[in-house]
Design a protein around this motif. Structure first.
Motif, PDB file in Angstrom:
ATOM      1  N   TYR A  37     -26.362 -20.512  94.267  1.00  0.00           N
ATOM      2  CA  TYR A  37     -25.242 -20.781  95.176  1.00  0.00           C
ATOM      3  C   TYR A  37     -24.302 -21.866  94.655  1.00  0.00           C
ATOM      4  O   TYR A  37     -23.624 -22.530  95.429  1.00  0.00           O
ATOM      5  CB  TYR A  37     -25.742 -21.138  96.591  1.00  0.00           C
ATOM      6  N   SER A  38     -24.251 -22.042  93.349  1.00  0.00           N
ATOM      7  CA  SER A  38     -23.327 -23.048  92.808  1.00  0.00           C
ATOM      8  C   SER A  38     -21.882 -22.626  93.023  1.00  0.00           C
ATOM      9  O   SER A  38     -20.986 -23.463  93.044  1.00  0.00           O
ATOM     10  CB  SER A  38     -23.592 -23.278  91.316  1.00  0.00           C
ATOM     11  N   ASN A  39     -21.635 -21.311  93.180  1.00  0.00           N
ATOM     12  CA  ASN A  39     -20.273 -20.861  93.473  1.00  0.00           C
ATOM     13  C   ASN A  39     -20.279 -19.792  94.570  1.00  0.00           C
ATOM     14  O   ASN A  39     -19.454 -18.874  94.560  1.00  0.00           O
ATOM     15  CB  ASN A  39     -19.597 -20.308  92.210  1.00  0.00           C
ATOM     16  N   SER A  40     -21.224 -19.920  95.504  1.00  0.00           N
ATOM     17  CA  SER A  40     -21.312 -18.907  96.570  1.00  0.00           C
ATOM     18  C   SER A  40     -22.102 -19.498  97.730  1.00  0.00           C
ATOM     19  O   SER A  40     -22.453 -20.670  97.706  1.00  0.00           O
ATOM     20  CB  SER A  40     -21.995 -17.634  96.044  1.00  0.00           C
ATOM     21  N   THR A  41     -22.396 -18.652  98.715  1.00  0.00           N
ATOM     22  CA  THR A  41     -23.144 -19.110  99.882  1.00  0.00           C
ATOM     23  C   THR A  41     -24.105 -17.995 100.326  1.00  0.00           C
ATOM     24  O   THR A  41     -23.765 -16.804 100.184  1.00  0.00           O
ATOM     25  CB  THR A  41     -22.178 -19.500 101.028  1.00  0.00           C
ATOM     26  N   ASP A 196     -14.245 -15.904  97.285  1.00  0.00           N
ATOM     27  CA  ASP A 196     -14.115 -17.196  97.967  1.00  0.00           C
ATOM     28  C   ASP A 196     -14.796 -18.267  97.124  1.00  0.00           C
ATOM     29  O   ASP A 196     -15.873 -18.757  97.477  1.00  0.00           O
ATOM     30  CB  ASP A 196     -14.752 -17.092  99.370  1.00  0.00           C
ATOM     31  N   PRO A 197     -14.170 -18.639  96.002  1.00  0.00           N
ATOM     32  CA  PRO A 197     -14.811 -19.628  95.132  1.00  0.00           C
ATOM     33  C   PRO A 197     -14.865 -20.996  95.787  1.00  0.00           C
ATOM     34  O   PRO A 197     -14.046 -21.300  96.666  1.00  0.00           O
ATOM     35  CB  PRO A 197     -13.872 -19.663  93.915  1.00  0.00           C
ATOM     36  N   HIS A 198     -15.834 -21.811  95.362  1.00  0.00           N
ATOM     37  CA  HIS A 198     -15.896 -23.188  95.844  1.00  0.00           C
ATOM     38  C   HIS A 198     -14.709 -23.967  95.265  1.00  0.00           C
ATOM     39  O   HIS A 198     -14.322 -23.763  94.110  1.00  0.00           O
ATOM     40  CB  HIS A 198     -17.189 -23.863  95.390  1.00  0.00           C
ATOM     41  N   GLY A 199     -14.135 -24.865  96.034  1.00  0.00           N
ATOM     42  CA  GLY A 199     -13.071 -25.737  95.531  1.00  0.00           C
ATOM     43  C   GLY A 199     -11.765 -24.978  95.316  1.00  0.00           C
ATOM     44  O   GLY A 199     -11.531 -23.914  95.900  1.00  0.00           O
ATOM     45  N   VAL A 341     -17.683 -20.052 104.556  1.00  0.00           N
ATOM     46  CA  VAL A 341     -18.292 -21.191 105.246  1.00  0.00           C
ATOM     47  C   VAL A 341     -17.446 -21.561 106.452  1.00  0.00           C
ATOM     48  O   VAL A 341     -17.960 -21.806 107.549  1.00  0.00           O
ATOM     49  CB  VAL A 341     -18.450 -22.379 104.268  1.00  0.00           C
TER      50      VAL A 341
END
Ligand code: NAD
Ligand code: WQD
Length: 351
Positions: A37-41, A196-199, A341
């Motif tokens: 989950y470094s780039n997901s949820t 939906d990438p992080h950041g 999120v």
């Protein structure tokens, strides 16, 4: 040899991985997903299950570089084949964090290969990238185009390809299907899954969608001094739903023959950044604000696929266009204005 029925998906909660999970669940595969989950949820997988109306067999939160944890998954399940998505993927970030990119992308792949080999699993579909071609010039590129990576991300994918080729040379049991994606984009037509990438998004399409919904003020176009019709860079945008179909077909072909086989996945048609801005503006019904900035380090002027080899081999041809990509990406963004999120937070607040 029979086609695989239990498939381990690394990075299955990510953008392409989650869409592939739906496709494989729809086609009766048993799935095991590993993701850190470094780039997901984790919520993404619940959505994939909701669309497919079936559960993923097992989900493990782990880093694929953790060989002990990965090995325990192979001990617990009888895996027929692996689809390997887990990686870092942003060109710009890779120029700032090269070691992290090599560690995750190359180290993750060798960890996976060693674990697979120890457990007698030798069938793999690997996510490679058109970025390995680098500055190859104009016109569609076929698989024989020499690799000339211009950034650490692309180099990490090219190193993985060479490792996989060596593994196939060393051990005749391996079948590796290496898919060089051009620019997968868009979303599931339900609007439940998307990118939906992080950041801050590095990729063009999620960035545009976030500008369109008002989360970001304007797009910065990276360079308008390329030798193209409008000076902005050309890419070959491929709908994620066409991309996932290629993976399902790849799994069918894993039983055909051993060795490594490399295929481009693209449409064969190039669009400039400003073409994409215009197409997105059209579907969202208002002009997307943008400004011209400098070129992004590591970027090249043009990358367009010659994808005739995969059409000949498997009959796979994409049938969605740039308007479809923008329409589906926009639907996802409208239904999930703050991403996965944010949607969960709003749903919890209503409860
Ligand atoms: P993504 O970032 O959405 O998905 C990658 C997933 O892998 C994420 O869920 C992330 O949390 C997970 N992950 C990362 N490092 C991990 C690790 N060490 N252990 C376990 N899980 C880890 O990216 P994506 O767009 O879905 O891309 C999937 C694959 O396709 C990547 O290998 C990428 O390099 C490749 N690719 C993508 C594109 C594209 O345009 N999206 C193009 C060419 C190739
Ligand atoms: C597309 C175009 C940018 C953002 C890389 C990898 C590829 C694949 C996708 C992994 C480029 C321009 C972008 C922005 C912009 N891999 N752009 N402003 O760089 O073609 O491909 O990512 O994910 O293998 O090489 O994709 O979506 O980042 O960029 O002007 O804010 O849009 O310069 O011309 P790219 P991208």
């Amino acid at each position: 040899m029979t086609a695989p029925s239990t498939v381990l998906v690394t990075g299955g909660a990510g953008f392409i991985g989650s869409h592939v999970c739906v496709e494989l669940l729809d086609h009766g595969y048993e799935l095991i997903v590993v993701d850190n989950y470094s780039n997901s949820t984790p919520q993404v997988l619940t959505r994939a299950e909701r669309i497919a109306g079936r559960f993923v067999g097992a989900v493990y939160e782990l880093d694929i570089r953790d060989r002990q944890a990965l090995s325990a998954v192979f001990d617990r399940h009888s895996v027929d084949a692996v689809v390997h998505f887990a990686a870092h993927k942003a060109v710009g970030e890779s120029t700032r964090m090269p070691i992290e990119y090599y560690d995750t992308n190359v180290g993750g792949t060798t960890s996976l290969l060693r674990t697979m080999h120890e457990h007698g699993v030798h069938r793999l579909v690997f996510s490679s990238s058109s970025s390995i071609y680098g500055n190859a010039g104009r016109g569609p590129l076929d698989e024989a185009t020499p690799a000339r990576p211009t950034n650490p991300y692309a180099a990490s994918k090219w190193i993985c390809e060479q490792i996989l080729a060596d593994a196939c040379r060393r051990c005749s049991e391996y079948t590796v299907l290496c898919l060089r994606y051009f620019n997968p984009a868009g979303a599931h037509p339900s609007g439940l899954l998307g990118e939906d990438p992080h950041g801050t998004p590095d990729n063009l399409m999620p960035y545009l969608a976030q500008v369109a919904i008002g989360r970001r003020e304007r797009l910065r176009v990276f360079g308008d001094d390329y030798p193209t019709s409008d000076g902005t860079a050309i890419r070959d945008y491929l709908h994620v739903m066409d991309t996932v179909e290629a993976h399902r077909i790849a799994l069918d072909h894993l039983a055909d023959s051993t060795g490594m086989h490399v295929y481009n996945l693209g449409v064969g048609k190039g669009s400039t950044v400003l073409d994409v801005v215009a197409a997105f503006s059209e579907v969202c019904g208002r002009p997307i604000p943008y400004e011209i900035g400098p070129r992004r380090p590591g970027d090249v002027a043009e990358l367009v696929a010659d994808a005739t080899a995969v059409a000949r081999a498997w009959g796979w041809r994409p049938d969605r266009n740039l308007a479809d990509i923008c329409r589906d990406a926009w639907r996802f963004q409208q239904l999930n204005p703050d991403g996965y999120v944010g949607s969960a937070r709003r749903a919890n607040t209503k409860d």
